[in-house]
Design a protein around this motif. Structure first.
Motif, short mmCIF file in Angstrom:
data_model
loop_
_atom_site.label_atom_id
_atom_site.label_comp_id
_atom_site.label_asym_id
_atom_site.label_seq_id
_atom_site.Cartn_x
_atom_site.Cartn_y
_atom_site.Cartn_z
N LEU A 1 24.48 68.98 69.76
CA LEU A 1 25.18 68.02 69.20
C LEU A 1 26.30 68.07 68.28
CD1 LEU A 1 21.70 65.61 68.73
CD2 LEU A 1 23.43 65.51 70.53
N LEU A 2 26.29 69.23 67.65
CA LEU A 2 27.52 69.59 66.58
C LEU A 2 28.54 69.80 67.37
CD1 LEU A 2 25.28 71.42 63.96
CD2 LEU A 2 26.37 69.09 63.69
N GLN A 3 28.42 70.66 68.48
CA GLN A 3 29.57 70.81 69.26
C GLN A 3 30.31 69.70 69.82
OE1 GLN A 3 28.27 73.67 72.32
NE2 GLN A 3 27.61 75.23 70.64
N LEU A 4 29.37 68.63 70.37
CA LEU A 4 29.90 67.44 70.93
C LEU A 4 30.53 66.55 69.68
CD1 LEU A 4 27.18 66.23 73.22
CD2 LEU A 4 29.15 67.61 73.79
N ALA A 5 30.04 66.51 68.63
CA ALA A 5 30.64 66.10 67.50
C ALA A 5 31.93 66.45 66.80
CB ALA A 5 29.90 65.94 66.22
N GLU A 6 32.12 67.70 66.96
CA GLU A 6 33.35 68.65 66.67
C GLU A 6 34.46 68.03 67.80
OE1 GLU A 6 35.94 70.77 64.62
OE2 GLU A 6 33.89 70.17 63.78
N ALA A 7 34.15 67.78 68.93
CA ALA A 7 35.14 67.66 69.80
C ALA A 7 35.42 66.36 70.15
CB ALA A 7 34.78 68.30 71.33
N ASN A 8 34.57 65.10 69.65
CA ASN A 8 34.79 63.84 69.63
C ASN A 8 34.95 63.07 68.64
OD1 ASN A 8 34.23 63.68 72.93
ND2 ASN A 8 33.10 65.33 72.12
N ASP A 9 36.01 62.62 68.11
CA ASP A 9 35.77 61.84 66.70
C ASP A 9 34.93 60.83 66.56
OD1 ASP A 9 37.23 61.83 64.05
OD2 ASP A 9 38.11 59.82 64.86
N PHE A 10 34.68 60.05 67.73
CA PHE A 10 34.02 58.93 67.57
C PHE A 10 32.59 58.99 67.29
CE2 PHE A 10 33.85 59.49 72.29
CZ PHE A 10 32.37 59.64 72.37
N ILE A 11 32.11 60.36 67.38
CA ILE A 11 30.58 60.69 66.87
C ILE A 11 30.91 61.01 65.42
CG2 ILE A 11 28.87 62.17 66.94
CD1 ILE A 11 29.81 63.14 70.10
N LYS A 12 30.44 60.25 64.71
CA LYS A 12 30.63 60.27 63.31
C LYS A 12 29.48 60.90 62.31
CE LYS A 12 34.20 57.42 63.47
NZ LYS A 12 35.58 58.20 63.53
N GLY A 13 28.45 61.04 63.22
CA GLY A 13 27.24 61.84 62.38
C GLY A 13 26.13 62.31 63.63
N VAL A 14 25.56 63.24 63.09
CA VAL A 14 24.40 63.92 64.10
C VAL A 14 23.20 64.22 63.05
CG1 VAL A 14 23.66 65.99 65.06
CG2 VAL A 14 26.09 65.31 65.34
N VAL A 15 22.05 63.63 63.81
CA VAL A 15 20.70 63.89 63.35
C VAL A 15 20.16 64.75 64.18
CG1 VAL A 15 18.45 62.63 62.93
CG2 VAL A 15 20.46 61.28 62.66
N GLY A 16 20.01 65.80 63.82
CA GLY A 16 19.46 67.04 64.50
C GLY A 16 18.03 67.25 64.35
#
Length: 276
Positions: free
Chosen positions: A63-78
């Motif tokens: 999920l962190l990798q996806l968030a890093e590559a996609n600005d519209f993912i503003k946060g991750v709950v892991g």
């Protein structure tokens, strides 16, 4: 500004994702940012929070990798083993990731008393040191336990996922409503308006089916502690994104614009400390 506070990504694995049963055929496939981005755009949603769907360290990294590559993912709950050894040092490492906002454990699948285990409570308590939040995923029969859990950790910021999954399909309000009102007495607990369509009759639900449950969470949590979430792509077994979102926006039609803005975005930004 609209923020979807609860959605998922996965590369479907039949064994790992065994909770996705054959009757959920619509979601037995991959769901990635390339699939969600156009959907958010079409529905006027400015960003989202990606929440863990499986319980592993690799899920959090994914999920962190996806968030890093996609600005519209503003946060991750892991996910992290909150009862594991060296938890504090692991949280310290994760605190370096700006988009990692909190953690979740799938407590709905755990036996009675799981949340009150000393090791689990100690682990959740350590989240405070790094400003991490905790998502509470439970069924309605676990609401009493969740209350005792959250009341003992007053410095942790909690959010209840999917309104604790009320029995919408059969139109049952109690004892769910009583449990919701009790949990909402705790100021450190918020609630996501999410996951409703999958608790209803998947094929025959109507917007009116959800109003009694929305009334309860609104009266209990008010407009400052409610967060809109789509639960995409899980919602697709019962509704397209537009339909799941429309249940909430239609209900909020009687609210002021400022209250609408809080529930549909501002509360998520504040709870997860999103960088918008």
């Amino acid at each position: 500004m609209i923020i979807d506070s609860h959605q998922h990504f996965w590369i479907f694995d039949k064994e790992r994702d065994s909770w996705i049963t054959p009757e959920m055929q619509a979601i037995r496939q991959n769901f990635l940012p390339a699939d969600l981005g156009p959907v958010l755009d079409a529905n006027g949603v400015d960003g989202c929070v990606a929440v863990q769907a499986s319980q592993s360290d690799s899920e959090t990294e994914f999920l962190l990798q996806l968030a890093e590559a996609n600005d519209f993912i503003k946060g991750v709950v892991g996910w992290i083993d909150l009862r594991g050894d060296h938890l504090y040092s692991r949280l310290e490492r994760y605190s370096q990731f700006e988009k990692l906002k909190g953690f979740r454990h799938v407590v709905q699948a755990e036996p009675e008393g799981f949340m009150l285990q000393p090791a689990f409570m100690k682990g959740v308590g350590q989240l405070v040191a790094f400003d991490f939040t905790y998502d509470i995923l439970i069924h309605q029969h676990q609401l009493e336990e969740a209350f005792h859990f959250a009341v003992k950790l007053p410095n942790v910021h909690f959010v209840l996922d999917h309104m604790a999954k009320p029995l919408i399909k059969v139109g049952e309000l109690e004892p769910w409503a009583t449990g919701i009102r009790k949990l909402a007495e705790l100021p450190n607990v918020s609630c996501k308006i999410s996951g409703m369509v999958t608790e209803a009759n998947w094929k025959e639900w109507e917007k009116a089916d959800f109003r009694p449950y929305l009334d309860v969470v609104y009266e209990a949590f008010g407009t400052d502690r409610l967060l809109f979430g789509s639960d995409w792509p899980v919602c697709l077994v019962a509704a397209e994104y537009e339909g799941a979102k429309g249940i909430v926006t239609d209900y909020l039609g009687m609210f002021s614009d400022s209250e609408f803005q809080k529930i549909m975005g501002k509360n998520a930004v504040g709870f997860y400390n999103l960088d918008i």
